[in-house]
Design a protein around this motif. Structure first.
Motif: not given
Lengths: 201, 201
Positions: B19-22, B24-31, B54-57, B69-75
């Motif tokens: 859930a945390t990983r997702r 972060i990816l969702k936030a990356a999608e927006t930002v 720190g959680t990001f890393y 990873e965002l590009v792969r996740e969106m695919g």
């Protein structure tokens, strides 16, 4: 951002000036297309064009300005190529076929077109928008006229204009970005069959 | 660049980690989708996700890695959406219609998809290539099977796959990048009519 609006730069009035301006744009197409906008420098562009760095500033104020003008120039050259390709077409379906052939030929002669236009979304969104909107407007009008003349099946000319642009754009990208080596004529035949007859058996 | 290949980052094994990983990816999608890759910072992404820096890393080594990873996740998310949209389709022509509707719905729920994928050509060309190649391969196979089953008019499945991807991509861009407000169902009806019946009267 129009060069003509600037007191320091202007569209050249002499044939020699016009040739220099085109040489700089052609060099920008190569340098920005291969290195990307951020990594490309004005020095790289003038070296590629074989002109002095000071000459650049007679025609363009900045790298941003040469980029924006390059996007507009590629739009103009592409419209010229499409007009030439479709000039002799007797009806809309023939114009679709020859337009697609003309587009794919233009793309193969300008393999950096995709990177440049795609990068415009980030570097100059207004130029990106104008590039596609100009094509969409002309295409929509041509489809609406063909429909009124009874040359094609009735349907939404705006959706069709974007859909047909999408076909051409993606098949061009398949060739120059993805390296697909299917001959242009074979791609045109296969795509045109679908455009004219659809997928229905 | 696969996260699983790294000794420092790993695909999370727990539901909470996933859930945390997702997030972060969702936030990356927006930002990244709104600011662009260069201007987006990891601090912006963790703030948007509501997690400590720190959680990001724990999940990603760098901004480059979260982007890839965002590009792969969106695919992956898009393939899931298309599979769900076409699962009940009785034949290829119906699958084309419901797939287009599913694609346009996905795009309207992920308006930053275009900027992110388009920027991938410059930030991670390998991820950009894999994104489209995966769709093209599956699409070509589906069209070849439908042709063998007699469901569609015979034709080059590879050219058609790219052409049909181009239609969907461009109509999606018309909506989210250009702000066209034609309802999805109307776009689907108009485009599907051309895909099934072609332009011939």
């Amino acid at each position: 951002m129009e060069a003509t609006a600037s007191p320091k730069t202007a569209n050249p009035k002499t044939p020699r000036g016009e040739a220099t301006r085109r040489a700089i744009l052609k060099a920008a197409e190569t340098v920005i297309g291969t290195q990307g906008f951020n990594d490309a420098s004005i020095i790289d562009i003038t070296r590629e064009a074989g002109v002095a760095q000071g000459t650049f500033y007679i025609y363009f104020k900045s790298k941003d300005e040469v980029f924006s003008e390059l996007v507009r120039e590629m739009g103009r050259l592409l419209r010229q190529a499409l007009n030439a390709a479709t000039a002799g077409a007797r009806d809309r379906l023939t114009a679709e076929k020859e337009g697609l052939r003309g587009f794919l030929s233009f793309v193969s002669a300008h393999p950096n077109l995709y990177r440049i236009i795609q990068e415009a979304l980030f570097v100059d969104p207004g130029a990106y928008r104008a590039y596609f909107q100009t094509f969409a407007d002309g295409y929509r009008q041509a489809l609406a006229e063909a429909q009124d003349a009874g040359e094609i099946r009735p349907g939404d000319p705006d959706v069709r204009a974007w859909a047909l642009m999408g076909i051409a754009k993606t098949l061009g990208e398949r060739a120059v970005v993805w390296g697909d080596e299917t001959p242009i004529d074979a791609v045109v035949e296969a795509a045109h069959d679908m455009i004219v007859n659809g997928l229905r058996r």
